[in-house]
Design a protein around this motif. Structure first.
Motif, PDB file in Angstrom:
ATOM      1  N   UNK A 165      44.159   8.475  -1.288  1.00  0.00           N
ATOM      2  CA  UNK A 165      44.802   8.055  -2.543  1.00  0.00           C
ATOM      3  C   UNK A 165      43.852   8.308  -3.717  1.00  0.00           C
ATOM      4  N   UNK A 166      42.581   8.000  -3.523  1.00  0.00           N
ATOM      5  CA  UNK A 166      41.588   8.286  -4.565  1.00  0.00           C
ATOM      6  C   UNK A 166      41.458   9.793  -4.774  1.00  0.00           C
ATOM      7  N   UNK A 167      41.523  10.541  -3.694  1.00  0.00           N
ATOM      8  CA  UNK A 167      41.485  12.004  -3.795  1.00  0.00           C
ATOM      9  C   UNK A 167      42.663  12.494  -4.634  1.00  0.00           C
ATOM     10  N   UNK A 168      43.833  11.919  -4.409  1.00  0.00           N
ATOM     11  CA  UNK A 168      45.013  12.301  -5.192  1.00  0.00           C
ATOM     12  C   UNK A 168      44.785  12.029  -6.679  1.00  0.00           C
ATOM     13  N   UNK A 169      44.171  10.913  -7.003  1.00  0.00           N
ATOM     14  CA  UNK A 169      43.885  10.600  -8.411  1.00  0.00           C
ATOM     15  C   UNK A 169      42.938  11.630  -9.015  1.00  0.00           C
ATOM     16  N   UNK A 170      41.923  12.028  -8.255  1.00  0.00           N
ATOM     17  CA  UNK A 170      40.980  13.040  -8.752  1.00  0.00           C
ATOM     18  C   UNK A 170      41.691  14.373  -8.957  1.00  0.00           C
ATOM     19  N   UNK A 171      42.587  14.715  -8.062  1.00  0.00           N
ATOM     20  CA  UNK A 171      43.330  15.968  -8.188  1.00  0.00           C
ATOM     21  C   UNK A 171      44.295  15.921  -9.378  1.00  0.00           C
ATOM     22  N   UNK A 172      44.950  14.779  -9.584  1.00  0.00           N
ATOM     23  CA  UNK A 172      45.836  14.639 -10.741  1.00  0.00           C
ATOM     24  C   UNK A 172      45.051  14.776 -12.039  1.00  0.00           C
ATOM     25  N   UNK A 173      43.840  14.253 -12.058  1.00  0.00           N
ATOM     26  CA  UNK A 173      43.003  14.354 -13.255  1.00  0.00           C
ATOM     27  C   UNK A 173      42.621  15.796 -13.558  1.00  0.00           C
ATOM     28  N   UNK A 174      42.713  16.652 -12.549  1.00  0.00           N
ATOM     29  CA  UNK A 174      42.426  18.076 -12.727  1.00  0.00           C
ATOM     30  C   UNK A 174      43.715  18.885 -12.886  1.00  0.00           C
ATOM     31  N   UNK A 175      44.833  18.189 -13.044  1.00  0.00           N
ATOM     32  CA  UNK A 175      46.144  18.830 -13.202  1.00  0.00           C
ATOM     33  C   UNK A 175      46.546  19.615 -11.957  1.00  0.00           C
ATOM     34  N   UNK A 176      46.086  19.213 -10.805  1.00  0.00           N
ATOM     35  CA  UNK A 176      46.435  19.876  -9.543  1.00  0.00           C
ATOM     36  C   UNK A 176      47.461  19.002  -8.819  1.00  0.00           C
ATOM     37  N   UNK A 177      48.653  19.007  -9.360  1.00  0.00           N
ATOM     38  CA  UNK A 177      49.697  18.077  -8.945  1.00  0.00           C
ATOM     39  C   UNK A 177      50.164  18.329  -7.517  1.00  0.00           C
TER      40      UNK A 177
ATOM     41  N   UNK B 143      31.868   6.573  -8.598  1.00  0.00           N
ATOM     42  CA  UNK B 143      30.915   6.634  -9.711  1.00  0.00           C
ATOM     43  C   UNK B 143      31.085   7.946 -10.483  1.00  0.00           C
ATOM     44  N   UNK B 144      31.283   9.025  -9.762  1.00  0.00           N
ATOM     45  CA  UNK B 144      31.493  10.320 -10.419  1.00  0.00           C
ATOM     46  C   UNK B 144      32.805  10.327 -11.199  1.00  0.00           C
ATOM     47  N   UNK B 145      33.834   9.717 -10.649  1.00  0.00           N
ATOM     48  CA  UNK B 145      35.131   9.653 -11.326  1.00  0.00           C
ATOM     49  C   UNK B 145      35.020   8.861 -12.625  1.00  0.00           C
ATOM     50  N   UNK B 146      34.271   7.773 -12.608  1.00  0.00           N
ATOM     51  CA  UNK B 146      34.080   6.984 -13.831  1.00  0.00           C
ATOM     52  C   UNK B 146      33.405   7.809 -14.929  1.00  0.00           C
ATOM     53  N   UNK B 147      32.644   8.813 -14.528  1.00  0.00           N
ATOM     54  CA  UNK B 147      31.970   9.690 -15.480  1.00  0.00           C
ATOM     55  C   UNK B 147      32.835  10.891 -15.864  1.00  0.00           C
TER      56      UNK B 147
ATOM     57  N   UNK C 164      33.681  13.262 -13.841  1.00  0.00           N
ATOM     58  CA  UNK C 164      33.222  14.430 -13.068  1.00  0.00           C
ATOM     59  C   UNK C 164      34.157  14.598 -11.868  1.00  0.00           C
ATOM     60  N   UNK C 165      35.379  15.078 -12.147  1.00  0.00           N
ATOM     61  CA  UNK C 165      36.463  15.053 -11.177  1.00  0.00           C
ATOM     62  C   UNK C 165      36.263  15.986  -9.997  1.00  0.00           C
ATOM     63  N   UNK C 166      35.708  17.162 -10.217  1.00  0.00           N
ATOM     64  CA  UNK C 166      35.489  18.086  -9.087  1.00  0.00           C
ATOM     65  C   UNK C 166      34.491  17.499  -8.095  1.00  0.00           C
ATOM     66  N   UNK C 167      33.449  16.898  -8.604  1.00  0.00           N
ATOM     67  CA  UNK C 167      32.449  16.288  -7.715  1.00  0.00           C
ATOM     68  C   UNK C 167      33.035  15.066  -7.008  1.00  0.00           C
ATOM     69  N   UNK C 168      33.818  14.291  -7.750  1.00  0.00           N
ATOM     70  CA  UNK C 168      34.479  13.128  -7.146  1.00  0.00           C
ATOM     71  C   UNK C 168      35.438  13.588  -6.050  1.00  0.00           C
ATOM     72  N   UNK C 169      36.170  14.652  -6.336  1.00  0.00           N
ATOM     73  CA  UNK C 169      37.094  15.209  -5.341  1.00  0.00           C
ATOM     74  C   UNK C 169      36.362  15.550  -4.047  1.00  0.00           C
ATOM     75  N   UNK C 170      35.210  16.195  -4.179  1.00  0.00           N
ATOM     76  CA  UNK C 170      34.449  16.580  -2.978  1.00  0.00           C
ATOM     77  C   UNK C 170      34.036  15.348  -2.177  1.00  0.00           C
ATOM     78  N   UNK C 171      33.600  14.289  -2.860  1.00  0.00           N
ATOM     79  CA  UNK C 171      33.184  13.073  -2.153  1.00  0.00           C
ATOM     80  C   UNK C 171      34.383  12.404  -1.481  1.00  0.00           C
ATOM     81  N   UNK C 172      35.514  12.363  -2.187  1.00  0.00           N
ATOM     82  CA  UNK C 172      36.707  11.748  -1.605  1.00  0.00           C
ATOM     83  C   UNK C 172      37.191  12.537  -0.384  1.00  0.00           C
TER      84      UNK C 172
END
Length: 144
Positions: A88-100, A59-63, A65-73
């Motif tokens: 895998x979802x955590x990886x997507x949140x990290x990619x969205x933050x440019x943390x490759x 839900x946070x990722x859809x908004x 809010x990648x840092x918060x989504x990262x913490x939940x993942x």
């Protein structure tokens, strides 16, 4: 009325009222210890908890809010490390933050979890390895 009758009547009335007062409560029943949970019940509780945490992250990722989504993942992954979906979802949140580079580590954890599953999905693994190579290339680690 007799001279001592009034105090005697008052005393009788007080005794009668005391007899009508609240009765003492019966003793509380002894507490009953809950039955111990078997490993399957604990596993179901862990799965339910992790799924709820993961859903919050989604839900946070859809908004956005990648840092918060990262913490939940991360929390979901720690609760159920054998579940490949969470890293895998955590990886997507990290990619969205440019943390490759961090995303590559998380994505590899998802691949490892899928490979360790009793019945791994080989088609999904093939796709995941292709995506992992892309992430490593973005991170400048194509040789890995």
């Amino acid at each position: 009325m007799l001279p001592n009758a009034r105090p005697l009547a008052a005393a009788s009335l007080l005794l009668a009222l005391a007899a009508c007062g609240p009765k003492p409560l019966p003793p509380a029943p002894a507490p009953v210890a809950p039955a111990p949970l078997d490993s399957a019940a604990l596993d179901r509780m862990s799965e339910t908890t992790a799924r709820g945490i993961f859903d919050e992250g989604a839900a946070l990722a859809r908004q956005g809010r990648w840092r918060e989504a990262e913490a939940r993942y991360r929390q979901a992954s720690a609760t159920r490390p054998a579940e490949p979906t969470y890293p895998v979802a955590l990886a997507a949140a990290l990619l969205s933050q440019q943390r490759v580079a961090d995303a590559a580590v998380a994505f590899k954890a998802g691949i490892d979890a899928e490979e360790a599953a009793p019945l791994p999905n080989h088609r999904l693994l093939a796709e995941d390895y292709e995506r992992y190579i892309q992430i490593l290339t973005r991170a400048g680690r194509a040789e890995d």
